[in-house]
Design a protein around this motif. Structure first.
Motif, PDB file in Angstrom:
ATOM      1  N   GLY A   1     -41.767  41.049 -76.724  1.00 46.82           N
ATOM      2  CA  GLY A   1     -42.368  39.722 -76.714  1.00 46.82           C
ATOM      3  C   GLY A   1     -42.824  39.291 -78.093  1.00 46.82           C
ATOM      4  O   GLY A   1     -42.539  38.165 -78.531  1.00 46.82           O
ATOM      5  N   TYR A   2     -43.514  40.175 -78.807  1.00 50.97           N
ATOM      6  CA  TYR A   2     -43.968  39.822 -80.155  1.00 50.97           C
ATOM      7  C   TYR A   2     -42.797  39.590 -81.111  1.00 50.97           C
ATOM      8  O   TYR A   2     -42.874  38.720 -81.982  1.00 50.97           O
ATOM      9  CB  TYR A   2     -44.922  40.882 -80.707  1.00 50.97           C
ATOM     10  N   ALA A   3     -41.718  40.344 -80.952  1.00 48.22           N
ATOM     11  CA  ALA A   3     -40.542  40.140 -81.806  1.00 48.22           C
ATOM     12  C   ALA A   3     -39.912  38.771 -81.533  1.00 48.22           C
ATOM     13  O   ALA A   3     -39.580  38.025 -82.470  1.00 48.22           O
ATOM     14  CB  ALA A   3     -39.524  41.254 -81.590  1.00 48.22           C
ATOM     15  N   LEU A   4     -39.762  38.423 -80.262  1.00 53.21           N
ATOM     16  CA  LEU A   4     -39.223  37.110 -79.900  1.00 53.21           C
ATOM     17  C   LEU A   4     -40.154  35.990 -80.368  1.00 53.21           C
ATOM     18  O   LEU A   4     -39.707  34.932 -80.838  1.00 53.21           O
ATOM     19  CB  LEU A   4     -39.027  37.017 -78.380  1.00 53.21           C
ATOM     20  N   PHE A   5     -41.443  36.226 -80.241  1.00 54.35           N
ATOM     21  CA  PHE A   5     -42.464  35.272 -80.656  1.00 54.35           C
ATOM     22  C   PHE A   5     -42.382  35.023 -82.161  1.00 54.35           C
ATOM     23  O   PHE A   5     -42.393  33.878 -82.619  1.00 54.35           O
ATOM     24  CB  PHE A   5     -43.821  35.832 -80.251  1.00 54.35           C
ATOM     25  N   ALA A   6     -42.271  36.089 -82.939  1.00 54.90           N
ATOM     26  CA  ALA A   6     -42.158  35.956 -84.401  1.00 54.90           C
ATOM     27  C   ALA A   6     -40.919  35.148 -84.770  1.00 54.90           C
ATOM     28  O   ALA A   6     -40.976  34.287 -85.655  1.00 54.90           O
ATOM     29  CB  ALA A   6     -42.123  37.333 -85.056  1.00 54.90           C
ATOM     30  N   ASP A   7     -39.802  35.405 -84.092  1.00 59.75           N
ATOM     31  CA  ASP A   7     -38.580  34.637 -84.347  1.00 59.75           C
ATOM     32  C   ASP A   7     -38.796  33.156 -84.047  1.00 59.75           C
ATOM     33  O   ASP A   7     -38.370  32.294 -84.821  1.00 59.75           O
ATOM     34  CB  ASP A   7     -37.423  35.159 -83.490  1.00 59.75           C
ATOM     35  N   ALA A   8     -39.447  32.857 -82.936  1.00 57.62           N
ATOM     36  CA  ALA A   8     -39.689  31.463 -82.555  1.00 57.62           C
ATOM     37  C   ALA A   8     -40.583  30.765 -83.575  1.00 57.62           C
ATOM     38  O   ALA A   8     -40.344  29.609 -83.931  1.00 57.62           O
ATOM     39  CB  ALA A   8     -40.320  31.405 -81.161  1.00 57.62           C
ATOM     40  N   LEU A   9     -41.599  31.463 -84.043  1.00 56.21           N
ATOM     41  CA  LEU A   9     -42.513  30.874 -85.023  1.00 56.21           C
ATOM     42  C   LEU A   9     -41.828  30.666 -86.370  1.00 56.21           C
ATOM     43  O   LEU A   9     -42.060  29.659 -87.038  1.00 56.21           O
ATOM     44  CB  LEU A   9     -43.742  31.766 -85.202  1.00 56.21           C
ATOM     45  N   ALA A  10     -40.984  31.598 -86.767  1.00 58.19           N
ATOM     46  CA  ALA A  10     -40.321  31.520 -88.070  1.00 58.19           C
ATOM     47  C   ALA A  10     -39.418  30.303 -88.179  1.00 58.19           C
ATOM     48  O   ALA A  10     -39.222  29.770 -89.269  1.00 58.19           O
ATOM     49  CB  ALA A  10     -39.522  32.793 -88.324  1.00 58.19           C
ATOM     50  N   ASP A  11     -38.898  29.852 -87.052  1.00 56.93           N
ATOM     51  CA  ASP A  11     -37.992  28.707 -87.055  1.00 56.93           C
ATOM     52  C   ASP A  11     -38.714  27.366 -87.075  1.00 56.93           C
ATOM     53  O   ASP A  11     -38.073  26.320 -87.138  1.00 56.93           O
ATOM     54  CB  ASP A  11     -37.069  28.766 -85.824  1.00 56.93           C
ATOM     55  N   ALA A  12     -40.056  27.383 -87.001  1.00 58.16           N
ATOM     56  CA  ALA A  12     -40.814  26.135 -86.929  1.00 58.16           C
ATOM     57  C   ALA A  12     -41.513  25.852 -88.258  1.00 58.16           C
ATOM     58  O   ALA A  12     -42.258  26.684 -88.749  1.00 58.16           O
ATOM     59  CB  ALA A  12     -41.843  26.232 -85.809  1.00 58.16           C
ATOM     60  N   PRO A  13     -41.283  24.670 -88.815  1.00 51.73           N
ATOM     61  CA  PRO A  13     -41.933  24.334 -90.089  1.00 51.73           C
ATOM     62  C   PRO A  13     -43.345  23.789 -89.877  1.00 51.73           C
ATOM     63  O   PRO A  13     -43.565  22.932 -89.023  1.00 51.73           O
ATOM     64  CB  PRO A  13     -41.027  23.237 -90.648  1.00 51.73           C
ATOM     65  N   GLY A  14     -44.301  24.282 -90.609  1.00 47.85           N
ATOM     66  CA  GLY A  14     -45.652  23.736 -90.581  1.00 47.85           C
ATOM     67  C   GLY A  14     -46.479  24.185 -89.393  1.00 47.85           C
ATOM     68  O   GLY A  14     -45.973  24.698 -88.396  1.00 47.85           O
ATOM     69  N   LEU A  15     -47.772  24.003 -89.516  1.00 49.71           N
ATOM     70  CA  LEU A  15     -48.721  24.480 -88.515  1.00 49.71           C
ATOM     71  C   LEU A  15     -48.553  23.790 -87.167  1.00 49.71           C
ATOM     72  O   LEU A  15     -48.522  24.451 -86.129  1.00 49.71           O
ATOM     73  CB  LEU A  15     -50.157  24.295 -89.034  1.00 49.71           C
TER      74      LEU A  15
END
Length: 192
Positions: free
Chosen positions: A66-80
């Motif tokens: 879950g944390y690995a998938l979560f990190a991937d999802a966050l990395a693809d999003a620009p800005g807070l």
């Protein structure tokens, strides 16, 4: 166990994780048992222990994934703000992972794979907070505020408490709108 059963699964570890995610999404993590997962996968009751040792090991694997998938999802999003949207979208798309990730009493918090995935996700969140202008301890407070907003919204969403306000709308888009209230710059009166 026959070789046909082993061949049928191809990847028993993945099959058990998938079955666990289904159980968690439908009944919650407390309903999970290795014996039930073995029955669902059509293998002996001892087979899951070869991959996860015990229930806690299985939940640790769920949290790490879950944390690995979560990190991937966050990395693809620009800005807070967009990372907040990604946070909510992740929770909506991966409710079983989300339920386990934030309940450390369910898993082994010192597991190396979990620690690495969690650190990566944390770094993605911190990077977005780092873009905000601030002074002193504001960075930590800004991070807590952003996390509270996204996590609170996601938790309310998954527990069904936002069914009325969401009412068929994309939850991530609704979060973007809600978060927009915080990201708008103050309006200045127009000159006459």
């Amino acid at each position: 166990m026959t070789s046909e059963r082993a061949y049928h699964h191809g990847d028993l570890r993945r099959a058990l994780l998938t079955a666990a995610l289904d159980v968690i999404a439908q009944e919650g993590p407390d309903a999970l048992s290795l014996r039930d997962l073995a029955r669902r996968a059509g293998v002996s009751h001892a087979a899951p222990a070869h991959h996860f040792k015990d229930r806690t090991g299985l939940l640790t694997a769920v949290a790490a994934e879950g944390y690995a998938l979560f990190a991937d999802a966050l990395a693809d999003a620009p800005g807070l703000q967009e990372r907040g949207v990604a946070y909510v979208r992740f929770a909506a798309q991966h409710p079983a992972h989300f339920q386990v990730m934030f309940r450390p009493e369910l898993y082994r918090p010192d597991d190396p794979a979990l620690l690495a995935a969690k650190a990566r996700a944390t770094e993605e969140l911190r990077a977005a907070v780092g873009e905000l202008p601030r002074t002193g301890d504001d960075a930590r407070a800004a991070g807590i505020a952003a996390w509270s907003l996204a996590h609170g919204f996601a938790t309310l969403l998954l527990s069904g408490n936002l069914d009325g306000p969401v009412d068929g709308r994309d939850p991530a888009e609704l979060f973007r709108s809600v978060a927009g209230f915080l990201f708008r710059s103050p309006t200045t009166p127009e000159s006459s």
